[in-house]
Design a protein around this motif. Structure first.
Motif, mmCIF file in Angstrom:
data_model
loop_
_atom_site.group_PDB
_atom_site.id
_atom_site.type_symbol
_atom_site.label_atom_id
_atom_site.label_comp_id
_atom_site.label_asym_id
_atom_site.label_seq_id
_atom_site.Cartn_x
_atom_site.Cartn_y
_atom_site.Cartn_z
ATOM 1 N N ASP A 59 0.820 -1.214 0.000
ATOM 2 C CA ASP A 59 0.000 0.000 0.000
ATOM 3 C C ASP A 59 0.855 1.266 0.000
ATOM 4 N N GLU A 63 -1.149 1.661 -5.601
ATOM 5 C CA GLU A 63 -2.526 1.206 -5.396
ATOM 6 C C GLU A 63 -2.575 -0.309 -5.572
ATOM 7 N N THR A 275 -0.031 1.998 -14.005
ATOM 8 C CA THR A 275 -0.297 3.433 -14.081
ATOM 9 C C THR A 275 -0.294 3.931 -15.518
#
Ligand code: FE2
Length: 279
Positions: A59, A63, A275
């Motif tokens: 974490d 994500e 991402t």
């Protein structure tokens, strides 16, 4: 905070010298992200993270994505952790795991970007086999002769789940009912990342080259895979119990050296959401 590490090979890998307290420090993890982009595979020898600690680290890094519910054979008793094992008492659908014997990148056939990072803790290791190999796809691209780079510019390849698992199947079996078996995705052969770096996108799942005959396309994909998997660009990790390894999934192929189904080998995996889309 300077991270104490040593490169493993010139083109790939870093061995991190840090204890649990450091590893779980947010400032440390922020710096680690840059090192991950540079070294592709980060090894924390015998760190012995608990599941809770691995989830906390995950974490901090990004994500977390949870594939546990979607993957056949997953054990849902530890939420967020996927136990990778062939042990028949823990995994009732080992066929999916057999696909890990072959070079692949996680998540290439999904509609969402491939996971940015994969994180593995060794809970039990095999007496024979079970090492994980990684290949640096940035190095594979950068070191190609310029003429070959020019030939590859603009080419696209189709990737499929079926191609990824075909090496695990007998000749007369078509597992039409398998979850996701028909997934296919077209991607550029050369991935230009958000930071401007470029990498080859190949793997067992690369099925054909768009606009090229099947034999020519597959011959090209095979040659590129062999090139990417050459010793200079790869690292083989020999696991000890407690080892923790993090790799930059979009920049690497990985595979495991075959090990016996009854070896007891168990890895605990978490993943960081991608991402950037492949482009
Ligand atoms: Fe994988």
């Amino acid at each position: 905070m300077a991270i104490d590490y040593e490169p493993i090979k010139p083109e790939i890998g870093a061995r991190i010298r840090a204890g649990k307290d450091e590893v779980l420090d947010p400032a440390f993890v922020r710096e680690l992200d840059a090192l991950l982009a540079e070294r592709i595979v980060l090894v924390f020898p015998e760190l012995h993270l608990t599941d809770e600690e691995q989830l906390a680290f995950t974490d901090l890094l990004g994500e977390r994505v949870d594939f546990v519910k979607e993957v056949p054979g997953a054990d849902a008793t530890a939420p967020g952790i996927y136990k990778i094992t062939l042990d028949p008492t823990l995994n009732d659908n080992p066929d999916y795991v057999y696909g890990t014997y072959f070079w692949h990148m996680d998540g290439v056939m999904e509609q969402i970007p491939p996971p940015r990072a994969t994180l593995l803790s060794a809970r039990a290791v095999a007496a024979k086999g079970g090492q994980t190999e990684f290949a640096n796809l940035f190095a594979a691209w950068e070191n190609l002769p310029e003429e070959e780079k020019r030939d590859l510019e603009g080419l696209r390849a189709v990737h499929s789940v079926f191609a990824a698992i075909r090496p695990t199947l007998p000749f007369d079996v078509t597992p039409a009912t398998w979850q996701g078996i028909k997934k296919r995705r077209e991607h550029p052969l050369v991935w230009t990342h958000a930071d401007g770096r470029r990498s080859l996108l190949v793997g067992t799942h690369a099925e054909e080259v768009v606009g090229m005959g099947l034999p020519e396309g597959r011959a090209l994909l095979t040659r590129l895979l062999e090139w990417a998997a050459q010793p200079a660009f790869t690292y083989r990790h020999h696991w000890k119990v407690g080892d923790f390894v993090v790799w930059l999934n979009p920049g690497a192929l990985h595979r495991v050296i075959p090990y016996d189904r009854h070896s007891g080998r168990v890895m605990h995996r978490t993943s960081i959401a991608g991402t950037e889309p492949i482009q």
